[in-house]
Design a protein around this motif. Structure first.
Motif, mmCIF file in Angstrom:
data_model
loop_
_atom_site.group_PDB
_atom_site.id
_atom_site.type_symbol
_atom_site.label_atom_id
_atom_site.label_comp_id
_atom_site.label_asym_id
_atom_site.label_seq_id
_atom_site.Cartn_x
_atom_site.Cartn_y
_atom_site.Cartn_z
ATOM 1 N N ALA A 300 58.342 72.655 -10.100
ATOM 2 C CA ALA A 300 59.034 73.427 -9.067
ATOM 3 C C ALA A 300 60.488 72.991 -8.926
ATOM 4 O O ALA A 300 61.393 73.824 -8.811
ATOM 5 C CB ALA A 300 58.293 73.300 -7.739
ATOM 6 N N LEU A 301 60.729 71.717 -8.943
ATOM 7 C CA LEU A 301 62.100 71.214 -8.795
ATOM 8 C C LEU A 301 62.940 71.536 -10.031
ATOM 9 O O LEU A 301 64.112 71.916 -9.923
ATOM 10 C CB LEU A 301 62.074 69.707 -8.543
ATOM 11 C CG LEU A 301 61.456 69.271 -7.205
ATOM 12 C CD1 LEU A 301 61.353 67.751 -7.131
ATOM 13 C CD2 LEU A 301 62.279 69.805 -6.026
ATOM 14 N N ALA A 302 62.349 71.419 -11.208
ATOM 15 C CA ALA A 302 63.090 71.700 -12.437
ATOM 16 C C ALA A 302 63.426 73.185 -12.556
ATOM 17 O O ALA A 302 64.469 73.556 -13.098
ATOM 18 C CB ALA A 302 62.287 71.243 -13.653
ATOM 19 N N ALA A 303 62.557 74.048 -12.034
ATOM 20 C CA ALA A 303 62.784 75.489 -12.134
ATOM 21 C C ALA A 303 64.003 75.939 -11.341
ATOM 22 O O ALA A 303 64.548 77.019 -11.613
ATOM 23 C CB ALA A 303 61.540 76.243 -11.662
ATOM 24 N N LEU A 304 64.451 75.150 -10.389
ATOM 25 C CA LEU A 304 65.635 75.510 -9.595
ATOM 26 C C LEU A 304 66.878 75.697 -10.456
ATOM 27 O O LEU A 304 67.801 76.418 -10.062
ATOM 28 C CB LEU A 304 65.899 74.434 -8.540
ATOM 29 C CG LEU A 304 64.949 74.386 -7.340
ATOM 30 C CD1 LEU A 304 65.157 73.094 -6.551
ATOM 31 C CD2 LEU A 304 65.164 75.601 -6.432
ATOM 32 N N ASP A 305 66.895 75.091 -11.616
ATOM 33 C CA ASP A 305 68.094 75.132 -12.466
ATOM 34 C C ASP A 305 68.103 76.313 -13.439
ATOM 35 O O ASP A 305 69.050 76.475 -14.209
ATOM 36 C CB ASP A 305 68.207 73.825 -13.267
ATOM 37 C CG ASP A 305 68.424 72.613 -12.364
ATOM 38 O OD1 ASP A 305 69.074 72.772 -11.316
ATOM 39 O OD2 ASP A 305 67.926 71.523 -12.711
ATOM 40 N N ILE A 306 67.071 77.136 -13.442
ATOM 41 C CA ILE A 306 66.982 78.234 -14.413
ATOM 42 C C ILE A 306 67.807 79.426 -13.932
ATOM 43 O O ILE A 306 67.673 79.864 -12.787
ATOM 44 C CB ILE A 306 65.515 78.650 -14.611
ATOM 45 C CG1 ILE A 306 64.717 77.486 -15.217
ATOM 46 C CG2 ILE A 306 65.412 79.893 -15.505
ATOM 47 C CD1 ILE A 306 63.230 77.747 -15.324
ATOM 48 N N PRO A 307 68.663 79.998 -14.782
ATOM 49 C CA PRO A 307 69.478 81.160 -14.377
ATOM 50 C C PRO A 307 68.610 82.373 -14.040
ATOM 51 O O PRO A 307 67.699 82.738 -14.799
ATOM 52 C CB PRO A 307 70.337 81.439 -15.616
ATOM 53 C CG PRO A 307 70.336 80.157 -16.389
ATOM 54 C CD PRO A 307 68.999 79.533 -16.130
ATOM 55 N N ARG A 308 68.891 83.012 -12.944
ATOM 56 C CA ARG A 308 68.082 84.143 -12.489
ATOM 57 C C ARG A 308 68.186 85.337 -13.441
ATOM 58 O O ARG A 308 67.205 86.056 -13.657
ATOM 59 C CB ARG A 308 68.499 84.536 -11.062
ATOM 60 C CG ARG A 308 68.214 83.428 -10.044
ATOM 61 C CD ARG A 308 68.753 83.776 -8.662
ATOM 62 N NE ARG A 308 67.949 84.785 -7.988
ATOM 63 C CZ ARG A 308 66.941 84.511 -7.148
ATOM 64 N NH1 ARG A 308 66.598 83.259 -6.907
ATOM 65 N NH2 ARG A 308 66.289 85.495 -6.559
ATOM 66 N N GLU A 309 69.361 85.542 -14.033
ATOM 67 C CA GLU A 309 69.510 86.683 -14.926
ATOM 68 C C GLU A 309 68.640 86.529 -16.176
ATOM 69 O O GLU A 309 68.165 87.516 -16.750
ATOM 70 C CB GLU A 309 70.975 86.893 -15.316
ATOM 71 C CG GLU A 309 71.630 85.721 -16.022
ATOM 72 C CD GLU A 309 72.247 84.708 -15.060
ATOM 73 O OE1 GLU A 309 73.054 83.883 -15.531
ATOM 74 O OE2 GLU A 309 71.919 84.751 -13.847
ATOM 75 N N HIS A 310 68.398 85.288 -16.609
ATOM 76 C CA HIS A 310 67.532 85.062 -17.768
ATOM 77 C C HIS A 310 66.089 85.430 -17.429
ATOM 78 O O HIS A 310 65.379 86.010 -18.272
ATOM 79 C CB HIS A 310 67.604 83.601 -18.207
ATOM 80 C CG HIS A 310 66.659 83.276 -19.330
ATOM 81 N ND1 HIS A 310 66.810 83.788 -20.600
ATOM 82 C CD2 HIS A 310 65.530 82.519 -19.366
ATOM 83 C CE1 HIS A 310 65.840 83.346 -21.377
ATOM 84 N NE2 HIS A 310 65.042 82.588 -20.649
ATOM 85 N N CYS A 311 65.661 85.140 -16.220
ATOM 86 C CA CYS A 311 64.295 85.474 -15.809
ATOM 87 C C CYS A 311 64.060 86.975 -15.896
ATOM 88 O O CYS A 311 63.034 87.428 -16.405
ATOM 89 C CB CYS A 311 64.056 84.988 -14.373
ATOM 90 S SG CYS A 311 64.156 83.200 -14.185
ATOM 91 N N ARG A 312 65.019 87.749 -15.410
ATOM 92 C CA ARG A 312 64.852 89.205 -15.456
ATOM 93 C C ARG A 312 64.812 89.709 -16.899
ATOM 94 O O ARG A 312 64.023 90.603 -17.228
ATOM 95 C CB ARG A 312 65.959 89.896 -14.669
ATOM 96 C CG ARG A 312 65.816 91.414 -14.678
ATOM 97 C CD ARG A 312 66.591 92.096 -13.581
ATOM 98 N NE ARG A 312 66.560 93.546 -13.719
ATOM 99 C CZ ARG A 312 65.572 94.341 -13.301
ATOM 100 N NH1 ARG A 312 64.505 93.808 -12.732
ATOM 101 N NH2 ARG A 312 65.644 95.648 -13.442
ATOM 102 N N ARG A 313 65.637 89.166 -17.764
ATOM 103 C CA ARG A 313 65.629 89.608 -19.169
ATOM 104 C C ARG A 313 64.250 89.404 -19.795
ATOM 105 O O ARG A 313 63.774 90.244 -20.562
ATOM 106 C CB ARG A 313 66.696 88.854 -19.967
ATOM 107 C CG ARG A 313 68.118 89.347 -19.740
ATOM 108 C CD ARG A 313 69.038 88.862 -20.842
ATOM 109 N NE ARG A 313 69.126 87.420 -20.897
ATOM 110 C CZ ARG A 313 70.009 86.687 -20.222
ATOM 111 N NH1 ARG A 313 70.894 87.297 -19.445
ATOM 112 N NH2 ARG A 313 70.037 85.375 -20.331
ATOM 113 N N VAL A 314 63.610 88.299 -19.478
ATOM 114 C CA VAL A 314 62.284 88.027 -20.022
ATOM 115 C C VAL A 314 61.269 89.044 -19.496
ATOM 116 O O VAL A 314 60.447 89.578 -20.248
ATOM 117 C CB VAL A 314 61.844 86.586 -19.675
ATOM 118 C CG1 VAL A 314 60.364 86.374 -20.015
ATOM 119 C CG2 VAL A 314 62.708 85.570 -20.412
#
Length: 342
Positions: A300-314
């Motif tokens: 959960a803590l590590a996921a804070l650093d993931i770019p939101r735009e990359h999540c949508r692309r996936v």
């Protein structure tokens, strides 16, 4: 193929991935000219399922089900669930010599063992007989297919899922109170023991935990975790706005076969934290749109650093149109195999 009858015990008032998947698949098939009808508990007298009143158990018999299947005159029969209605439909189809497919949506043996002292091998033996009696069993992921194949399931077919990228998308602002400490860690889904929600609620995390959904465990969890924000059930754009208000979507389930909520969160631009188990392994995997770890807090803590735009692309790699086409191809393949064997 021009007509399809889907038999399902899972239906309204339930709000879950099975119901949403079936409705959206039907909508996509109807858009390409396939006549789709549902046979659900709404067609019969019902009783509430013990400990889970949202689930309605059909009070039907074979004659009633046979008449409805015959009157509809479908080209193909698909049985989506292993409940009372699904079992009757399979028995009737076999007696009529009518080919049918099934789908494996829920890790039912694990759900039962979470509530009752029933050995997994007993439940899997019963499910194996049910699903192997048809002409194909549709599964959502490679991990689930491999697991079932090792347990003796046959005629397995892949049927993935999609996401409505028009509704589930990033939104400006937050529907949550502005004074809630951030980051926001959120879970969305049925609030029930098999979802393992307490594994999320017990985590020592900064900010605020939010649970969106309803279910039999809701009131007890509210009492046990007064600092958690429980919003109740949300649907449509309102649900999407809740997703988009989160910083991380935490998925503690160990029993889901896919997890439509994973795609919905990603489409809203929210990274995922989950255990490395069936569902998250297939949807998140090595995409970089989430963190899978045996330590859910670390994930959960590590996921804070993931770019939101990359999540949508996936998430946009999954469409309901492709899912429906896959479903239809499976049904046609099953019909062809049955015709060849006749």
């Amino acid at each position: 193929m021009t007509s399809l009858l889907i038999v399902t015990d899972a239906w309204h008032p339930q709000i879950n991935g099975v119901v949403r998947s079936l409705e959206r698949t039907a909508s996509e098939l109807q858009a390409i000219g396939i006549r789709v009808e549902f046979l659900t508990p709404q067609a019969f007298r019902t009783l509430p399922c013990p400990t889970y009143p949202e689930i309605r158990l059909s009070l039907a018999h074979k004659g009633m089900v046979r008449r409805r299947i015959r009157d509809f005159g479908c080209d193909h029969l698909h049985i989506a669930t292993e409940g009372p209605l699904g079992l009757l439909a399979a028995s009737v189809a076999r007696s009529m010599g009518k080919p049918f497919t099934t789908s494996y949506h829920t890790r039912f043996p694990e759900y039962v063992s979470a509530r009752l002292p029933v050995p997994l091998k007993w439940s899997y033996s019963w499910l194996r007989r049910f699903h192997n009696s048809g002409n194909g069993c549709m599964v959502a992921t490679q991990t689930l297919e491999s697991d079932l194949r090792e347990r003796g399931f046959t005629n397995l077919m892949r049927w993935s899922r999609g996401v409505d990228e028009g509704i589930f998308r990033p939104y400006e602002g937050s529907v949550l109170p502005a004074d809630l400490p951030r980051p926001i860690f959120m879970n969305v889904g049925r609030v029930a023991v098999e979802k393992n929600i307490e594994a999320f609620l017990e985590l020592d995390l900064p900010g605020t935990k939010v649970v969106v959904g309803d279910g039999p465990q809701l009131e007890s969890l509210k009492r046990s975790y007064p600092d958690v924000v429980f919003t109740g059930s949300k649907v449509g754009e309102e649900l999407a706005r809740y997703y988009a208000s989160a910083d991380v979507f935490v998925f503690p389930s160990l029993t889901d076969t896919f997890g439509n909520v994973l795609l919905e969160a990603l489409a809203c631009g929210v990274p995922v934290a989950a255990y490395p188990v069936m569902g998250p392994l297939d949807v998140i995997g090595e995409t970089g749109a989430g963190v899978l770890h045996e330590d859910l807090r670390e994930a959960a803590l590590a996921a804070l650093d993931i770019p939101r735009e990359h999540c949508r692309r996936v998430a946009l790699n999954y469409t309901w149109a492709a899912s429906a086409r896959q479903f239809l191809d499976n049904a046609e393949e099953a019909r062809g195999k049955a015709a060849d064997a006749a």
